[in-house]
Design a protein around this motif. Structure first.
Motif, mmCIF file in Angstrom:
data_model
loop_
_atom_site.group_PDB
_atom_site.id
_atom_site.type_symbol
_atom_site.label_atom_id
_atom_site.label_comp_id
_atom_site.label_asym_id
_atom_site.label_seq_id
_atom_site.Cartn_x
_atom_site.Cartn_y
_atom_site.Cartn_z
ATOM 1 N N LYS A 66 0.826 -1.202 0.000
ATOM 2 C CA LYS A 66 0.000 0.000 0.000
ATOM 3 C C LYS A 66 0.867 1.261 0.000
ATOM 4 N N GLU A 67 1.949 1.238 0.755
ATOM 5 C CA GLU A 67 2.849 2.393 0.803
ATOM 6 C C GLU A 67 3.470 2.652 -0.572
ATOM 7 N N ARG A 85 0.877 4.223 -2.795
ATOM 8 C CA ARG A 85 0.688 5.636 -2.488
ATOM 9 C C ARG A 85 1.849 6.471 -3.032
#
Length: 259
Positions: A126-127, A130
């Motif tokens: 997820k990081e 992003r």
């Protein structure tokens, strides 16, 4: 990091390095062959033809570089799969394609940072997503700024061919470091013109001074270097060479009566 993972990393770096060396050599040969076949032999090539030829050459170089990078990526991924014997050491699942290699590399990165490749994988993924979104947004904003700046330049300086300007080596040197800081193109151009104009004025002033010195030099006197009435001054005659005195003897004799 497991021994199997360390081995995979070492082997992968070695194989990719060898492939990169071979690719670089091939690229050099391809570049040489391309330049040979695209060098114009006919004289009188127009600016438009030359610009088109240079653009085609640039596009070909970019295409070959993209192909080379794709080949390197494929070789790197295959080296990882082969070294790990087709199995992800963290999950035990088979590795067959780029997606599997990307998963393995992400897990290895998590482990190298002290995390748990399995439990931290979702958060790490997820990081990264992003970060990618933020980077794309930043890139789009940057592209938008440059587009707007180019339009503003064209509106302010419609007399300037922007394509030719950015290909000018002198302008490129002057603009180096300023473009990256987003200094407006019009501001860069106007500063460049001031610099170039200053150099031209200095050169013109120097040329004018040299011409004046040459005219005032005694050694440059001839039968035409007389005053408004056709006579020499005493100082001019004193500065003449024996040859000039001989060639202008009659005028000198006439001039001496006026001293």
């Amino acid at each position: 990091m497991t021994e199997e993972t360390k081995t995979a990393q070492t082997t992968e770096e070695s194989e990719v390095s060898s492939h990169a060396d071979a690719g670089t050599g091939a690229e050099t040969v391809n570049d040489a062959a391309f330049e040979d076949t695209n060098t114009p032999t006919a004289e009188g090539e127009s600016d438009a033809d030359k610009q088109g030829r240079e653009q085609n050459a640039a596009n070909a170089r970019r295409r070959r570089e993209a192909e080379r990078q794709a080949a390197l990526k494929e070789a790197r991924e295959q080296a990882i799969i082969d070294t790990l014997k087709g199995k992800n050491p963290y999950t035990g699942e088979p590795m067959k394609d780029s997606a599997d290699v990307d998963e393995y590399l992400a897990m290895r990165e998590i482990e190298e940072k002290g995390g748990d490749p399995l439990t931290d994988f979702s958060r790490h993924h997820k990081e990264k997503a992003r970060e990618q979104v933020a980077k794309e947004k930043e890139n789009e904003e940057e592209r938008g700024w440059y587009r707007s700046d180019a339009e503003a330049f064209k509106a302010k300086h419609p007399e300037v061919d922007l394509d030719k300007l950015i290909q000018d080596e002198g302008f490129q040197l002057f603009a180096d470091g300023k473009v990256e800081k987003r200094v407006p193109l019009a501001e860069i151009y106007e500063g460049y013109i001031k610099i170039v104009g200053g150099f031209e004025k200095q050169a013109q002033k120097k040329a004018t001074q040299l011409l004046a010195n040459k005219k005032a030099s005694p050694g440059s006197l001839s039968s035409t270097n007389t005053d408004g009435e056709g006579y020499y001054t005493k100082e001019q005659v004193q500065g003449m060479s024996p040859k000039e005195i001989h060639e202008n003897y009659d005028k000198i004799r006439a001039s001496m009566k006026r001293w």
